[in-house]
Scaffold this active site. Structure first.
Site, PDB file in Angstrom:
ATOM      1  N   ASP A   1       0.827  -1.029  -0.209  1.00  6.16           N
ATOM      2  CA  ASP A   1       0.109   0.131  -0.020  1.00  6.16           C
ATOM      3  C   ASP A   1       0.681   1.076  -0.170  1.00  6.16           C
ATOM      4  O   ASP A   1       0.137   2.328   0.233  1.00  6.16           O
ATOM      5  CB  ASP A   1      -1.231   0.343   1.599  1.00  6.16           C
TER       6      ASP A   1
ATOM      7  N   ARG B   1      -5.248   6.849  -1.598  1.00  8.89           N
ATOM      8  CA  ARG B   1      -3.467   6.710  -1.579  1.00  8.89           C
ATOM      9  C   ARG B   1      -2.607   8.075  -2.836  1.00  8.89           C
ATOM     10  O   ARG B   1      -1.621   8.253  -2.543  1.00  8.89           O
ATOM     11  CB  ARG B   1      -3.025   4.980  -1.053  1.00  8.89           C
TER      12      ARG B   1
HETATM   13  C1  S3P Z   1      -5.375  -5.767   3.444  1.00  8.48           C
HETATM   14  C2  S3P Z   1      -4.864  -6.304   2.892  1.00  8.48           C
HETATM   15  C3  S3P Z   1      -3.747  -6.106   1.136  1.00  8.48           C
HETATM   16  C4  S3P Z   1      -3.467  -4.579   1.510  1.00  8.48           C
HETATM   17  C5  S3P Z   1      -5.075  -3.828   1.601  1.00  8.48           C
HETATM   18  C6  S3P Z   1      -5.362  -4.285   3.335  1.00  8.48           C
HETATM   19  C7  S3P Z   1      -5.807  -5.990   4.971  1.00  8.48           C
HETATM   20  O1  S3P Z   1      -4.726  -6.373  -0.007  1.00  8.48           O
HETATM   21  O2  S3P Z   1      -3.483  -3.729  -0.264  1.00  8.48           O
HETATM   22  O3  S3P Z   1      -5.397  -1.854   1.230  1.00  8.48           O
HETATM   23  O4  S3P Z   1      -6.338  -5.758   5.507  1.00  8.48           O
HETATM   24  O5  S3P Z   1      -6.132  -7.781   3.867  1.00  8.48           O
HETATM   25  P1  S3P Z   1      -4.528  -8.159  -0.255  1.00  8.48           P
HETATM   26  O6  S3P Z   1      -4.347  -9.189   0.687  1.00  8.48           O
HETATM   27  O7  S3P Z   1      -5.193  -7.947  -1.467  1.00  8.48           O
HETATM   28  O8  S3P Z   1      -3.161  -7.299  -0.700  1.00  8.48           O
END
Ligand code: S3P
Length: 419
Positions: free
Chosen positions: A306, A379
């Site tokens: 992120d 973001r």
């Molecule tokens: C998150 C996992 C990430 C991240 C998202 C929040 C979470 O996504 O990018 O902002 O809270 O489990 P992915 O697991 O799809 O990579």
């Protein structure tokens, strides 16, 4: 320049999980330092619709858990808004409920792939329908008697992993989920503290079904993904020095700190402690005039996924190339973050080459400023508001409304710190 000390707002990922696990626990729970961002409030609304009593008082949330199988049929569609975490994790819980639910979200959610979750949940026995073979919303899910799963994840995703872990609570036997790379492990940590039978062995997670989760109180540490914007602002503006208190420092989230150190950035953990099984600490960040480019790839990607938009802004101020690869997942975030970062950076005077799975940022550039298309991605909006601190002319965001998704009060904080 940015100068001052502040207390960081609660972590988005942990706030979602706190609402979900409290809702399916048996008894009363209190969540402190909950993030009042729109995404987490979407989770609150969905669980309220399923009969959970959730009372928000200032930054504290009181949840009366209904038990693992005690959620009730919502009387209308569940709307997750912009939140990928809400839809994907909630589907894991809904797969264990003996009723049918329909889930929708906003336009961005409508473009994000759900097959990664719906396919394995179907193989556990959930009945799921939706656009393009349940890859896109609206999605209808009917849960019930699930079988266990032994699943090798084809991608690195904490959302997929967490969804399957939650569904495994309702399985008929031991489930094992094998991760590809280590992604954020807040679900595993929190579930354990709720009494789940979960064991983690490096990339393998073993979960046994359980009758009920206990209730408990949770403190949500600050969100390093939100801190990242202020951190980079301080690194790139002359004279800056910022102390950020209460930063979540879970190893699976701190890839940005490793990268900043490799780039010669001045960042220091000045105190470290543990709350609710999560590492937390204070970060001291100072202006760093001698930044150098680096390569960001492989295992570190899920630990900073992120933060890539703001790391790209940082890289424009580093001497030499910064190469970001193995990050194709960026294409299916709130916006296509490869395109939204590359195009916007090039438009304001940086030199960035787009790759299939990342980008190459050629530093160091004098940023000019100009119009930014945020694609309503929080973001992207924040990353370019930080670029604005060092642009010749102003940056003009097409909209900044999306920032409330994850960082309510962002501009006030930035104003307070700006000297
Ligand atoms: C998150 C996992 C990430 C991240 C998202 C929040 C979470 O996504 O990018 O902002 O809270 O489990 P992915 O697991 O799809 O990579």
């Amino acid at each position: 320049m940015l100068r001052g000390t502040f207390e960081l707002i609660g972590d988005k990922s942990i706030s979602h999980r706190a609402i979900m696990l409290s809702s399916i626990s048996k008894g009363n729970n209190k969540i402190s330092n909950f993030l009042m961002g729109q995404d987490c409030l979407s989770t609150v609304n969905c669980f309220r619709k399923m009969g959970v009593d959730i009372d928000i008082r200032d930054k504290e949330v009181f949840v009366k858990g209904k038990g693992l199988r005690g959620l009730s049929v919502p009387d209308s569609i569940l709307d997750v808004g912009n939140s990928g975490t809400t839809i994907r994790l909630m589907m894991g819980i809904l797969a264990g409920q003996n009723f049918e639910t329909t889930i929708i979200g906003d336009q961005s959610i409508g473009r994000r792939p759900m097959k990664r979750v719906t396919a394995p949940l179907r193989s556990m026995g959930a009945i799921i329908n939706g656009k393009e073979d349940a890859n896109y919303t609206p999605i209808t899910i009917k849960g019930g008697n699930l079988t266990s799963i032994d699943y090798y994840m084809p991608i690195s995703s904490a959302q997929v992993k967490s969804s399957l872990i939650l569904a495994s609570l309702y399985g008929n036997d031991t489930s094992i989920i094998h991760e590809k790379n280590k992604s954020r492990n807040h679900t595993e940590i929190m579930l354990k503290s709720f009494g789940a039978d979960i064991e983690v062995n490096d990339l393998d997670i073993k979960i046994n079904p359980i009758e009920e989760l206990y209730n408990r109180d949770i403190y949500v540490p600050g969100d390093i993904s939100s801190a990242a914007f202020i951190i980079v602002g301080a690194l790139i503006t002359k004279g800056s020095e910022v102390l950020i208190r209460n930063v979540g420092l879970n190893d699976t989230r701190v890839g940005i700190i490793d990268v900043i150190r490799k780039m010669n950035g001045d960042i220091e953990i000045v105190e470290e402690y543990e709350i609710c099984g999560e590492k937390v600490g204070n970060l001291l960040v100072k202006y760093s005039p001698n930044l150098i480019g680096t390569t960001i790839d492989k295992d570190i990607i899920p630990r900073l996924i992120d933060e890539i938009p703001i790391i790209a802004v940082l890289a424009t101020q580093a001497e030499g190339d910064t190469i970001i690869k193995d990050a194709a997942e960026l294409k299916v975030k709130e916006s296509n973050r490869i395109k939204s970062v590359v195009d916007n950076l090039n438009n304001i005077g940086a030199t960035v080459i787009e790759l299939e799975d990342g980008m190459i940022i050629k530093g160091k550039s004098k940023l000019q400023g100009g119009k930014i298309l945020t694609y309503d991605d929080h973001r992207i909006a924040m990353a370019f508001s930080i670029a604005n601190l060092i642009c010749e002319k102003n940056i003009l965001l097409d909209s900044d409304k999306s920032i409330d998704i994850s960082f309510p009060g962002y501009f006030n904080l930035l104003k307070e710190l700006s000297k």
